[in-house]
Each structure stands twice: as C-alpha cells, then as structure tokens.
Design a protein around this motif. Structure first.
Motif, PDB file in Angstrom:
ATOM      1  N   LYS A  68      38.554  30.145  55.417  1.00  0.00           N
ATOM      2  CA  LYS A  68      38.922  29.210  54.118  1.00  0.00           C
ATOM      3  C   LYS A  68      38.325  30.047  52.992  1.00  0.00           C
ATOM      4  O   LYS A  68      39.301  29.898  51.876  1.00  0.00           O
ATOM      5  N   TYR A  69      37.282  30.511  52.957  1.00  0.00           N
ATOM      6  CA  TYR A  69      36.662  30.926  51.550  1.00  0.00           C
ATOM      7  C   TYR A  69      37.307  32.250  51.212  1.00  0.00           C
ATOM      8  O   TYR A  69      37.483  32.546  49.893  1.00  0.00           O
ATOM      9  N   ARG A  70      37.928  32.869  52.221  1.00  0.00           N
ATOM     10  CA  ARG A  70      38.544  34.051  51.972  1.00  0.00           C
ATOM     11  C   ARG A  70      39.959  33.889  50.980  1.00  0.00           C
ATOM     12  O   ARG A  70      40.333  34.831  50.159  1.00  0.00           O
ATOM     13  N   ALA A  71      40.566  32.531  51.008  1.00  0.00           N
ATOM     14  CA  ALA A  71      41.963  32.426  50.185  1.00  0.00           C
ATOM     15  C   ALA A  71      41.425  31.810  48.717  1.00  0.00           C
ATOM     16  O   ALA A  71      42.405  31.873  48.142  1.00  0.00           O
ATOM     17  N   MET A  72      40.138  31.783  48.453  1.00  0.00           N
ATOM     18  CA  MET A  72      39.752  31.209  47.263  1.00  0.00           C
ATOM     19  C   MET A  72      39.583  32.395  46.304  1.00  0.00           C
ATOM     20  O   MET A  72      39.011  33.286  46.548  1.00  0.00           O
ATOM     21  N   PRO A  73      39.973  31.982  44.752  1.00  0.00           N
ATOM     22  CA  PRO A  73      39.725  32.860  43.975  1.00  0.00           C
ATOM     23  C   PRO A  73      38.153  33.035  43.859  1.00  0.00           C
ATOM     24  O   PRO A  73      37.620  32.023  44.074  1.00  0.00           O
ATOM     25  N   PRO A  74      37.767  34.072  43.447  1.00  0.00           N
ATOM     26  CA  PRO A  74      36.226  34.136  43.249  1.00  0.00           C
ATOM     27  C   PRO A  74      35.768  33.152  42.273  1.00  0.00           C
ATOM     28  O   PRO A  74      34.490  32.636  42.768  1.00  0.00           O
ATOM     29  N   ALA A  75      36.422  32.845  41.141  1.00  0.00           N
ATOM     30  CA  ALA A  75      35.650  31.743  40.301  1.00  0.00           C
ATOM     31  C   ALA A  75      35.608  30.348  40.938  1.00  0.00           C
ATOM     32  O   ALA A  75      34.747  29.491  40.954  1.00  0.00           O
ATOM     33  N   GLN A  76      36.496  30.058  41.985  1.00  0.00           N
ATOM     34  CA  GLN A  76      36.535  28.774  42.606  1.00  0.00           C
ATOM     35  C   GLN A  76      35.379  28.784  43.598  1.00  0.00           C
ATOM     36  O   GLN A  76      34.886  27.848  43.888  1.00  0.00           O
ATOM     37  N   LEU A  77      35.319  30.035  44.292  1.00  0.00           N
ATOM     38  CA  LEU A  77      34.281  29.879  45.253  1.00  0.00           C
ATOM     39  C   LEU A  77      32.822  30.065  44.782  1.00  0.00           C
ATOM     40  O   LEU A  77      32.174  29.205  45.166  1.00  0.00           O
TER      41      LEU A  77
END
Length: 154
Positions: A68-77
């Motif tokens: 799930k975390y891989r699909a997140m933009p860096p700022a969102q993560l």
C-alpha cells in the motif's frame, strides 16, 4: 513544642507525608516497569503501516503494509509516518499520565521530560519530598542531614 496537640499534629503530618511519598514511590515503580516491559502498537489511519513504541514512547519497530505504501506519493507517506509517530508517542505519554495520575504527579513532575531523561534525579526527589519538607517546616520539625531546599514562590 511543649503543646501535646502540636506534637500530635506534627506526627500526623509526618505520617501523611510519608504515606504520600510511598504512594509516589509506588507510582514510579510501576512507571519503571512500564518503561522496561510495555509496548504499544499503533496503526496508521489508512492501514499502510504500523509502529511499535516502547514504554517511554520511543519507536522500536516500523512495519509497512505489503504494498500500500508504494502507491503513495512521498509527501503523503511522510505525512502518514509523522502522524502515526505523533499518535504513538501521545499514546505512550497517556499511559504514563494514567500511572502518575491526571496531569502527572500532584507536584508537577513533567512526564515528557521524565520519559526522555531530561529531568534529573535531584529534581524528581525535590518534587516528591518538597511537600513533606514544607509541612515539617510548618510544624518546626528538624530533619537531620537535610539539605536546604529553596522555597517555592506562590
């Protein structure tokens, strides 16, 4: 202190102060146990990761959800990580407050400073012993070997 009533009052005050000190000592013993043994796990709101904190609120484990975390933009993560970190530390401090009493110790031990090791042992003892010393001073009871402690301003 020739008045027997005053002697009885001072003895009761000393007994109460010692009981208060023992109660605080028990709280600190439990707090030490929590710091050594307890763990708190917090999941991110979106379930993308979980964090485990020790009894002091320090991060000891970070586990990411499979992908799930891989699909997140860096700022969102980054935002999810920081929010979860804050929530976990807050949860740990809530546990410390629960042990020490609402708002911490009645004489103001700063649990955040205590948990991070920024509060030294002398200040802790002063916080615990101060009220007893003040009561003893009120009743004119001398404490052999006691170092002079500064008076609190009101």
């Amino acid at each position: 202190m020739s008045d027997w009533a005053s002697l009885g009052d001072s003895e009761r005050a000393l007994e109460k102060a010692m009981a208060d000190l023992n109660a605080e000592r028990e709280k600190l013993t439990e707090l030490s146990r929590v710091w050594k043994e307890e763990r708190t796990t917090i999941k991110a709101k979106d379930q993308s990761l979980s964090m485990t904190f020790d009894g002091r609120g320090d991060l000891v484990e970070l586990v990411f959800n499979e992908s799930k975390y891989r699909a997140m933009p860096p700022a969102q993560l980054a935002s999810v990580i920081l929010e979860t970190l804050r929530n976990g530390r807050a949860k740990s401090l809530e546990r410390m407050n629960e042990i020490m009493g609402v708002g911490g110790s009645q004489d103001g031990i700063d649990l955040a400073a205590f948990a991070t090791g920024e509060l030294d042992a002398e200040k802790i003892m002063e916080s615990l012993m101060g009220p007893m010393y003040e009561k003893m001073d009120e009743f004119g009871v001398e404490m052999p070997g006691r170092r002079e402690t500064p008076r609190r301003e009101e």
